[in-house]
Design a protein around this motif. Structure first.
Motif, short mmCIF file in Angstrom:
data_model
loop_
_atom_site.label_atom_id
_atom_site.label_comp_id
_atom_site.label_asym_id
_atom_site.label_seq_id
_atom_site.Cartn_x
_atom_site.Cartn_y
_atom_site.Cartn_z
N ASP A 1 0.58 -1.38 -0.10
CA ASP A 1 -0.13 -0.03 0.17
C ASP A 1 0.98 1.30 -0.07
O ASP A 1 0.34 2.36 0.31
N ASP A 2 2.25 1.30 -0.45
CA ASP A 2 3.00 2.28 -0.36
C ASP A 2 3.03 2.77 -1.65
O ASP A 2 2.89 2.14 -2.83
N PRO A 3 2.77 4.30 -1.92
CA PRO A 3 2.71 4.94 -2.99
C PRO A 3 4.12 5.09 -3.97
O PRO A 3 4.72 5.94 -4.07
N PRO B 1 4.41 0.72 4.33
CA PRO B 1 3.71 1.85 3.48
C PRO B 1 3.99 3.13 4.50
O PRO B 1 4.21 3.31 5.57
N TYR B 2 4.33 4.17 3.59
CA TYR B 2 4.33 5.48 4.05
C TYR B 2 5.43 5.84 4.80
O TYR B 2 5.35 6.74 5.82
N SER B 3 6.42 4.93 5.20
CA SER B 3 7.64 5.27 5.78
C SER B 3 8.57 6.13 5.23
O SER B 3 9.18 6.89 5.76
N CYS B 4 8.33 6.41 3.97
CA CYS B 4 9.25 7.23 2.99
C CYS B 4 10.76 7.10 3.24
O CYS B 4 11.52 8.12 3.18
N ALA B 5 11.12 5.81 3.63
CA ALA B 5 12.48 5.36 3.78
C ALA B 5 13.23 6.04 2.50
O ALA B 5 14.49 6.46 2.61
#
Length: 366
Positions: free
Chosen positions: A82-84, A191-195
């Protein structure tokens, strides 16, 4: 199904956690293992299982496969959960070819995978942009097939269409040309960690240091970036797209300092930094109108002006009402600079530029 015209639909809160995904590195390891298995045994495993550094054992169906004399190729479709992720749905294709005895593992960039052209990254100039983590994952899973025997192989990783996808990343500024990077330390996308974004911020600082730059700029968006470049005459390599991750940039610079840093952004985001926030994204840190109104009161707002400000809830409207009566934007710039300096512990000279929505400089400190 779309709701009927004219009807309001009440959205239900999410009742299950976001789905994790797999990095390009994990996908490359899976494709490599499938290709090496076919080269060693004559059969492609489908699906193919791999082991990741933390013990996860994901299974990947093959999107396609092929083999010939001395080589085999397999591909999987990246699922970022579910990560963009810009590479979600991309084909990760690996060709494994036998090498000369004693050559060991040789990694090459195929179509859509970049090549390193600047120092400062964890790979040498001229190397395929396949990071050390994914290389280790590929090797570990190939050794599971070889049973401890020598691995004298050439591993070519490709992402068809990757060069076009890379235009939406920071690879060009990092000196990674020709396509995307193969990334992932753990193999898992949270998801959405923006790593990946934060990693790119860190690598931007590393490249700046390695190429002798003394001044970098972290900006929240394209408008502020263009204006900061114009303000200081900076090279594109000095520009770091920090988005809302000012804390990630400042903390990394504290341990890897450069002589000078400019921070640039719109009034609302710089007001968040001025108030002490380290994540400027709206979901993480909303604008605090009460803080801005308190700042206006410190600057002398009273009576009717203060009453009008207290009825507002948006940073833009508070700035508009303050108008020329109060140096609100300049004070936000100064307070934001103080916040940045507190994190950097005095090792970096800082200036902060605040812009309105049209790109006009309305506050500058340092």
């Amino acid at each position: 199904m779309a709701p009927p015209a004219g009807k309001w639909v009440k959205l239900k809160p999410m009742d299950k956690p976001l789905r994790k995904g797999w990095t390009t590195g994990a996908c490359a390891a899976a494709a490599a293992k499938a290709a090496w298995t076919a080269l060693a045994t004559g059969d492609f495993p489908d699906p193919v299982d791999i082991v990741l550094p933390r013990g996860e054992t994901p299974s990947f169906p093959l999107a396609r496969h092929d083999r010939g004399e001395g080589w085999a190729r397999a591909a999987v479709v990246k699922d970022a959960g579910d990560d963009p992720d810009v590479t979600h749905g991309a084909i990760i294709e690996v060709t494994v070819a036998r090498g000369n005895p004693g050559s060991g593992l040789v990694f090459r960039a195929g179509e859509g995978v970049g090549t390193v052209t600047l120092p400062g990254l964890p790979l040498s100039v001229g190397e395929a942009a396949i990071n050390p983590g994914p290389r280790a994952q590929i090797e570990a899973n190939l050794r599971a097939v070889s049973g401890g025997g020598p691995l004298d192989l050439t591993i070519t990783v490709a992402i068809p269409g990757g060069e076009l996808l890379a235009a939406g990343t920071m690879n060009g500024r990092l000196g990674i040309l020709g396509g995307l990077s193969i990334l992932g330390t753990t193999g898992v996308v949270i998801p959405y960690s923006c790593a990946a974004w934060i990693n790119a911020i860190h690598r931007g600082v590393d490249v700046a240091r390695a190429t002798g730059l003394s001044h970098v700029a972290g900006c929240t968006g394209k408008t502020s970036e263009a204006e900061v470049r114009r303000l200081h005459g900076l090279d594109e390599r000095a520009m770091i797209d920090m988005g809302g991750f000012v804390g990630a940039l400042l903390k990394y610079l504290r341990g890897h300092p450069l002589p000078r840093l400019t921070l640039g952004g719109g009034f609302a985001k710089m007001a968040k930094l001025a108030a002490g926030a380290s994540d400027l994204h709206s979901k993480a840190t909303p604008v605090d109108p009460a803080w801005l109104i308190g700042l206006a009161a410190e600057l002398g707002a009273e009576g009717d002006l203060l009453a009008r400000l207290e009825r507002e809830s948006s940073a833009a409207r508070i700035l508009e009402l303050a108008g020329n009566e109060l140096p609100l934007a300049a004070t936000v710039a100064a307070r934001a600079r103080e916040s940045a300096l507190a994190v950097l512990a005095g090792d970096v000279a800082v200036d902060v530029a605040v812009f309105d929505r049209s790109g006009r400089l309305i506050g500058h400190a340092g």
